[in-house]
Design a protein around this motif. Structure first.
Motif, PDB file in Angstrom:
ATOM      1  N   LYS A   1       5.950 -27.538 -26.816  1.00 30.62           N
ATOM      2  CA  LYS A   1       7.029 -28.191 -27.615  1.00 30.62           C
ATOM      3  C   LYS A   1       7.012 -27.940 -28.973  1.00 30.62           C
ATOM      4  CE  LYS A   1       8.122 -29.965 -23.431  1.00 30.62           C
ATOM      5  NZ  LYS A   1       8.900 -28.791 -22.783  1.00 30.62           N
ATOM      6  N   LYS A   2       6.332 -26.754 -29.246  1.00 28.30           N
ATOM      7  CA  LYS A   2       6.119 -26.363 -30.816  1.00 28.30           C
ATOM      8  C   LYS A   2       7.524 -25.330 -30.987  1.00 28.30           C
ATOM      9  CE  LYS A   2       2.163 -25.736 -32.625  1.00 28.30           C
ATOM     10  NZ  LYS A   2       0.760 -24.828 -33.065  1.00 28.30           N
ATOM     11  N   VAL A   3       7.897 -25.684 -32.138  1.00 33.66           N
ATOM     12  CA  VAL A   3       9.305 -24.992 -32.538  1.00 33.66           C
ATOM     13  C   VAL A   3       8.453 -23.554 -32.817  1.00 33.66           C
ATOM     14  CG1 VAL A   3      11.027 -24.545 -34.067  1.00 33.66           C
ATOM     15  CG2 VAL A   3      10.141 -26.798 -33.228  1.00 33.66           C
ATOM     16  N   LEU A   4       9.176 -22.497 -32.208  1.00 37.07           N
ATOM     17  CA  LEU A   4       8.590 -20.935 -32.579  1.00 37.07           C
ATOM     18  C   LEU A   4       9.661 -20.222 -33.504  1.00 37.07           C
ATOM     19  CD1 LEU A   4       7.757 -19.820 -28.798  1.00 37.07           C
ATOM     20  CD2 LEU A   4       6.238 -20.342 -30.606  1.00 37.07           C
ATOM     21  N   PHE A   5      11.117 -20.524 -33.114  1.00 38.96           N
ATOM     22  CA  PHE A   5      11.980 -20.123 -33.968  1.00 38.96           C
ATOM     23  C   PHE A   5      13.091 -20.956 -34.007  1.00 38.96           C
ATOM     24  CE2 PHE A   5      12.566 -17.885 -30.109  1.00 38.96           C
ATOM     25  CZ  PHE A   5      13.835 -18.227 -29.414  1.00 38.96           C
TER      26      PHE A   5
ATOM     27  N   ARG B   1      16.906 -35.322 -32.073  1.00 37.00           N
ATOM     28  CA  ARG B   1      16.729 -36.301 -31.044  1.00 37.00           C
ATOM     29  C   ARG B   1      17.630 -36.174 -29.820  1.00 37.00           C
ATOM     30  NH1 ARG B   1      15.638 -40.148 -34.007  1.00 37.00           N
ATOM     31  NH2 ARG B   1      17.449 -41.013 -34.409  1.00 37.00           N
ATOM     32  N   SER B   2      19.027 -35.921 -30.079  1.00 38.63           N
ATOM     33  CA  SER B   2      20.098 -35.774 -29.163  1.00 38.63           C
ATOM     34  C   SER B   2      19.844 -34.523 -28.542  1.00 38.63           C
ATOM     35  CB  SER B   2      21.496 -35.788 -29.677  1.00 38.63           C
ATOM     36  OG  SER B   2      21.771 -37.113 -30.428  1.00 38.63           O
ATOM     37  N   VAL B   3      19.352 -33.449 -29.236  1.00 38.06           N
ATOM     38  CA  VAL B   3      19.311 -32.384 -28.533  1.00 38.06           C
ATOM     39  C   VAL B   3      18.134 -32.236 -27.363  1.00 38.06           C
ATOM     40  CG1 VAL B   3      18.745 -29.654 -29.133  1.00 38.06           C
ATOM     41  CG2 VAL B   3      20.408 -30.871 -30.329  1.00 38.06           C
ATOM     42  N   ILE B   4      17.115 -32.941 -27.774  1.00 41.96           N
ATOM     43  CA  ILE B   4      15.830 -32.525 -26.947  1.00 41.96           C
ATOM     44  C   ILE B   4      15.713 -33.794 -25.908  1.00 41.96           C
ATOM     45  CG2 ILE B   4      14.790 -31.425 -28.793  1.00 41.96           C
ATOM     46  CD1 ILE B   4      12.846 -34.031 -29.002  1.00 41.96           C
ATOM     47  N   LYS B   5      16.599 -34.679 -25.802  1.00 37.69           N
ATOM     48  CA  LYS B   5      16.400 -36.054 -25.124  1.00 37.69           C
ATOM     49  C   LYS B   5      16.291 -35.574 -23.707  1.00 37.69           C
ATOM     50  CE  LYS B   5      21.481 -36.650 -24.202  1.00 37.69           C
ATOM     51  NZ  LYS B   5      22.580 -37.551 -24.493  1.00 37.69           N
ATOM     52  N   ASP B   6      16.665 -34.515 -23.200  1.00 35.24           N
ATOM     53  CA  ASP B   6      16.342 -34.358 -21.714  1.00 35.24           C
ATOM     54  C   ASP B   6      15.402 -33.126 -21.335  1.00 35.24           C
ATOM     55  OD1 ASP B   6      19.803 -32.902 -21.419  1.00 35.24           O
ATOM     56  OD2 ASP B   6      17.979 -32.297 -22.403  1.00 35.24           O
ATOM     57  N   ILE B   7      14.764 -32.605 -22.377  1.00 31.67           N
ATOM     58  CA  ILE B   7      13.674 -31.635 -22.004  1.00 31.67           C
ATOM     59  C   ILE B   7      12.491 -32.395 -21.736  1.00 31.67           C
ATOM     60  CG2 ILE B   7      14.806 -30.145 -23.687  1.00 31.67           C
ATOM     61  CD1 ILE B   7      12.350 -30.486 -25.593  1.00 31.67           C
ATOM     62  N   PHE B   8      12.510 -33.463 -21.623  1.00 28.58           N
ATOM     63  CA  PHE B   8      10.863 -34.155 -21.330  1.00 28.58           C
ATOM     64  C   PHE B   8      11.139 -34.850 -19.716  1.00 28.58           C
ATOM     65  CE2 PHE B   8      10.629 -34.108 -25.884  1.00 28.58           C
ATOM     66  CZ  PHE B   8       9.550 -33.555 -25.980  1.00 28.58           C
ATOM     67  N   VAL B   9      12.330 -34.449 -19.140  1.00 33.41           N
ATOM     68  CA  VAL B   9      12.439 -35.159 -17.883  1.00 33.41           C
ATOM     69  C   VAL B   9      12.461 -34.242 -16.825  1.00 33.41           C
ATOM     70  CG1 VAL B   9      13.906 -37.197 -18.894  1.00 33.41           C
ATOM     71  CG2 VAL B   9      15.115 -35.091 -18.013  1.00 33.41           C
ATOM     72  N   PRO B  10      12.488 -34.493 -15.592  1.00 36.22           N
ATOM     73  CA  PRO B  10      12.362 -33.475 -14.608  1.00 36.22           C
ATOM     74  C   PRO B  10      13.683 -32.527 -14.315  1.00 36.22           C
ATOM     75  CG  PRO B  10      11.290 -35.499 -13.661  1.00 36.22           C
ATOM     76  CD  PRO B  10      11.868 -35.681 -15.048  1.00 36.22           C
TER      77      PRO B  10
ATOM     78  N   TYR C   1      32.586 -29.291 -31.787  1.00 31.61           N
ATOM     79  CA  TYR C   1      31.993 -29.601 -30.321  1.00 31.61           C
ATOM     80  C   TYR C   1      31.051 -28.464 -29.957  1.00 31.61           C
ATOM     81  CZ  TYR C   1      35.489 -33.248 -29.972  1.00 31.61           C
ATOM     82  OH  TYR C   1      36.306 -34.266 -30.059  1.00 31.61           O
ATOM     83  N   PHE C   2      29.904 -28.807 -29.332  1.00 31.50           N
ATOM     84  CA  PHE C   2      29.038 -27.865 -29.049  1.00 31.50           C
ATOM     85  C   PHE C   2      28.700 -27.960 -27.729  1.00 31.50           C
ATOM     86  CE2 PHE C   2      28.677 -27.737 -33.630  1.00 31.50           C
ATOM     87  CZ  PHE C   2      28.664 -26.516 -34.068  1.00 31.50           C
ATOM     88  N   GLU C   3      28.353 -26.907 -26.897  1.00 38.70           N
ATOM     89  CA  GLU C   3      27.973 -27.165 -25.448  1.00 38.70           C
ATOM     90  C   GLU C   3      26.493 -26.784 -25.578  1.00 38.70           C
ATOM     91  OE1 GLU C   3      30.013 -26.123 -21.619  1.00 38.70           O
ATOM     92  OE2 GLU C   3      29.150 -24.384 -22.309  1.00 38.70           O
ATOM     93  N   LYS C   4      25.533 -27.737 -25.011  1.00 38.94           N
ATOM     94  CA  LYS C   4      24.165 -27.541 -25.116  1.00 38.94           C
ATOM     95  C   LYS C   4      23.756 -26.950 -23.655  1.00 38.94           C
ATOM     96  CE  LYS C   4      21.198 -30.812 -24.288  1.00 38.94           C
ATOM     97  NZ  LYS C   4      20.297 -32.051 -24.413  1.00 38.94           N
ATOM     98  N   GLU C   5      22.947 -26.150 -23.856  1.00 42.11           N
ATOM     99  CA  GLU C   5      22.140 -25.490 -22.515  1.00 42.11           C
ATOM    100  C   GLU C   5      20.813 -25.222 -22.826  1.00 42.11           C
ATOM    101  OE1 GLU C   5      22.692 -22.141 -19.080  1.00 42.11           O
ATOM    102  OE2 GLU C   5      23.987 -22.235 -20.779  1.00 42.11           O
ATOM    103  N   VAL C   6      19.892 -25.715 -22.025  1.00 42.81           N
ATOM    104  CA  VAL C   6      18.238 -25.691 -22.135  1.00 42.81           C
ATOM    105  C   VAL C   6      17.783 -24.551 -21.119  1.00 42.81           C
ATOM    106  CG1 VAL C   6      16.227 -26.680 -22.192  1.00 42.81           C
ATOM    107  CG2 VAL C   6      18.207 -27.996 -23.061  1.00 42.81           C
ATOM    108  N   VAL C   7      17.323 -23.416 -21.613  1.00 35.44           N
ATOM    109  CA  VAL C   7      17.021 -22.267 -20.826  1.00 35.44           C
ATOM    110  C   VAL C   7      15.662 -22.194 -20.560  1.00 35.44           C
ATOM    111  CG1 VAL C   7      17.060 -20.000 -19.918  1.00 35.44           C
ATOM    112  CG2 VAL C   7      19.145 -21.290 -21.170  1.00 35.44           C
TER     113      VAL C   7
END
Length: 585
Positions: free
Chosen positions: A249-253, A285-294, A314-320
């Motif tokens: 979870k360290k920011v690379l870029f 905090r809003s952007v990463i709220k679900d990257i720590f859940v299954p 409006y932005f559509e967020k997607e975590v890849v």
């Protein structure tokens, strides 16, 4: 002898020895368990009953309940006689206790009972000692046999270990050292095995690989650096915010767009733990709220409202997730995630403009359509003049088209409410029967026109939590569809039944049915099954889905092609009046 054969022989022998040791150990442990259970199941219970009888005997003269307690434990003891002489001792206790019940204050009888109980306890204590000795003997035998078997296993395993050909261990060690050298970028390292087995082939392949790595090490490095720089430049010039983090979870870029909307500087963001930044930055905090859940609990994409470019955007967020296959390995390795924020503000604005346009046009259409219907009613009134058959047919066609326009206009208004979020749900305790009657009556003329019977079956007169108007609209739409797609002289079945704490409505037709590839799409807006000749906008089922889900329910369909279809929806039940209604219309 091939290395594979040697290994199979050695490992197979060890496996059989370990299996033999395990079987012997399990057998003796089971024997010890049986011996212990004999003590616990019989003698220990008898001692417990005897102790309880002695305690009760103290209070026989002054407490009536003590006699009952003594009797209960005596009865239990009678069922637990296991030792020689225990039957006689138990019978003596029973005999003397019978006398004691008649003479509670008789000290002599009390003394006899104590002696009897003491004798009973003595018999069981001797039995415990005897069974304990048996268990000890079994344990000693187990120790000896397991020790002998274990020693034998150790000796054979040690012999196998010492006598395994050195050609197995030494080449592996040399190959491991060579791999470490290659990993340290010493591509000049080579291995040399004199044998002609698998290790010889491995050495040849390894040396070929090292030679090619040596050739490519310098020639490809410049290209790799250029490729890395090219990718970084591409990410920085993207118009959508992009943030990359590693597996820790360290920011690379983070490109300029991401830094701008987050209000952060590159030196305060890159290289930091993203959860630490989230503590002081609401957007992160809003952007990463679900990257720590299954992963299975995360939605594929999520829309965020962010103040950017001087307005709400409006932005559509997607975590890849980024997973790679390391060279020479078959299992993927997780190395980080990329968070994409796609700016969908222009599409949102266009969608809102479209919704407003549809709402305005649909609303404006209702007035001229109502005027048309009024004119048609006046023309159909015989007081205004008689019409010939041709004129009647023309008026009927105009009336049908006006009704169709009004129905389409209503659906358009409903869909604009859904899209704008202005849908109003008025939940209340609602009876089912009036809604069913409304839907049936609304489709009665269409059913009679095709000679279709509508069967209604209601298990109980349920009270449900629902918006009666919108639920009735859904029922009307489903019944209308069932009649439209059913053949003449068929039947449409409406059924209401309770499933746990839900009431399930179902509407079944006997039409052509829906092909499996289209079944999952029929609730999408504007979707119509290819090739269908029936009229419709493709909005009715979509609106029905929105109405039911807005009430906390669920809607779905099942179909068998060429047989018919059944549409279901469920709503929460409040109560029932335990009456049964079955009707045919």
């Amino acid at each position: 002898m091939k290395i594979k054969a040697k290994l199979n022989f050695g490992v197979g022998a060890l496996f059989l020895l370990i299996l033999a040791l395990a079987l012997v150990s399990s057998w003796y442990v089971n024997q010890l368990k049986k011996d212990t259970n004999n003590i616990l199941a019989a003698n220990y219970k008898t001692l417990q009953y005897a102790r309880n009888m002695l305690l009760s005997l103290e209070d026989v003269a002054k407490d009536e309940t003590a006699i009952n307690t003594f009797q209960e434990n005596l009865n239990l003891q009678k069922q637990n006689v296991t030792e020689i002489g225990e039957t006689e001792a138990t019978n003596l206790i029973d005999k003397h206790f019978t006398t004691l019940k008649n003479e509670p204050t008789n000290a002599a009888i009390n003394s006899f009972i104590r002696k009897d109980i003491t004798e009973l306890m003595r018999l069981n204590m001797e039995a415990i000692n005897r069974k304990s000795s048996i268990a000890d003997d079994t344990a000693q035998k187990a120790i000896v046999i397991i020790s002998v078997t274990g020693t034998l296993c150790f000796l054979i395993a040690f012999t196998l270990l010492i006598n395994l050909p050195a050609s197995i261990a030494n080449p592996i060690k040399e190959l491991t050292e060579s791999i470490k050298e290659i990993a340290s970028q010493n591509y000049k390292k080579r291995v040399h095995f004199g044998s002609h087995n698998e290790f010889g082939d491995l050495a040849k392949s390894f040396n070929t690989m090292a030679q090619k790595l040596e050739e490519y090490s310098e020639s490809k490095l410049d290209k790799i650096l250029k490729g890395k720089k090219r990718i970084e430049t591409l990410i920085d010039n993207l118009h959508d915010p992009v943030i990359g983090i590693d597996e820790n979870k360290k920011v690379l870029f983070a490109n300029e767009e991401a830094l701008t909307i987050c209000g952060l500087k590159k030196q305060d963001f890159i290289g930091k733990q993203i959860q630490d930044i989230a503590v002081v930055n609401d957007l992160i905090r809003s952007v990463i709220k679900d990257i720590f859940v299954p992963k299975e609990d995360i939605a594929k994409s999520e829309q965020l409202k962010i103040y950017a470019d001087g307005k709400e955007s409006y932005f559509e967020k997607e975590v890849v997730d980024i997973n790679i296959f390391p060279t020479g390995e078959t299992d993927s390795v997780f190395i980080g995630q990329v968070i994409l924020l796609r700016n969908i503000t222009p599409f949102k604005e266009l969608d809102l403009a479209k919704t407003n346009f549809m709402g305005t046009v649909s609303h404006e259409f209702k007035t001229p359509i109502s005027s048309m219907q009024l004119g048609i009613q006046i023309l159909e009134n015989e007081k205004t003049g008689a019409l010939n058959e041709e004129q009647k047919l023309l008026i009927k066609g105009i009336s049908d088209d006006a009704d169709r326009l009004l129905r389409i206009t209503g659906e358009m208004l409903n869909i604009t409410q859904v899209e704008s979020g202005a849908i109003q749900i008025n939940m209340a305790d609602t009876e089912i029967k009036p809604m069913i009657e409304y839907a049936v009556n609304a489709n009665k003329v269409a059913a009679e026109h095709k000679n279709i019977k509508i069967d209604v079956s209601i298990d109980d007169d349920f009270i449900i939590a629902a918006d009666s108007e919108k639920t009735a609209w859904v029922l009307t739409n489903l019944v209308s569809n069932a009649i439209r797609y059913s053949y003449d002289n068929a039947a449409v079945n409406i059924k209401v039944e309770k499933i746990e704490n839900q009431v399930r409505f179902s509407v079944t037709d006997t039409g052509q049915g829906i092909q499996p590839q289209f079944l999952s799409k029929i609730f999408e807006r504007y979707f119509r099954i290819p090739g269908t000749k029936k009229e419709g906008t493709g909005l009715g089922l979509s609106i029905s889905k929105e109405f039911i889900e807005a009430q906390g329910g669920k809607i779905w369909a099942e179909s068998e092609y060429a047989v018919g279809s059944t549409f279901y929806f469920t709503l929460r039940v409040v109560s029932t009046t335990d009456t049964i209604h079955v009707a045919r219309i």
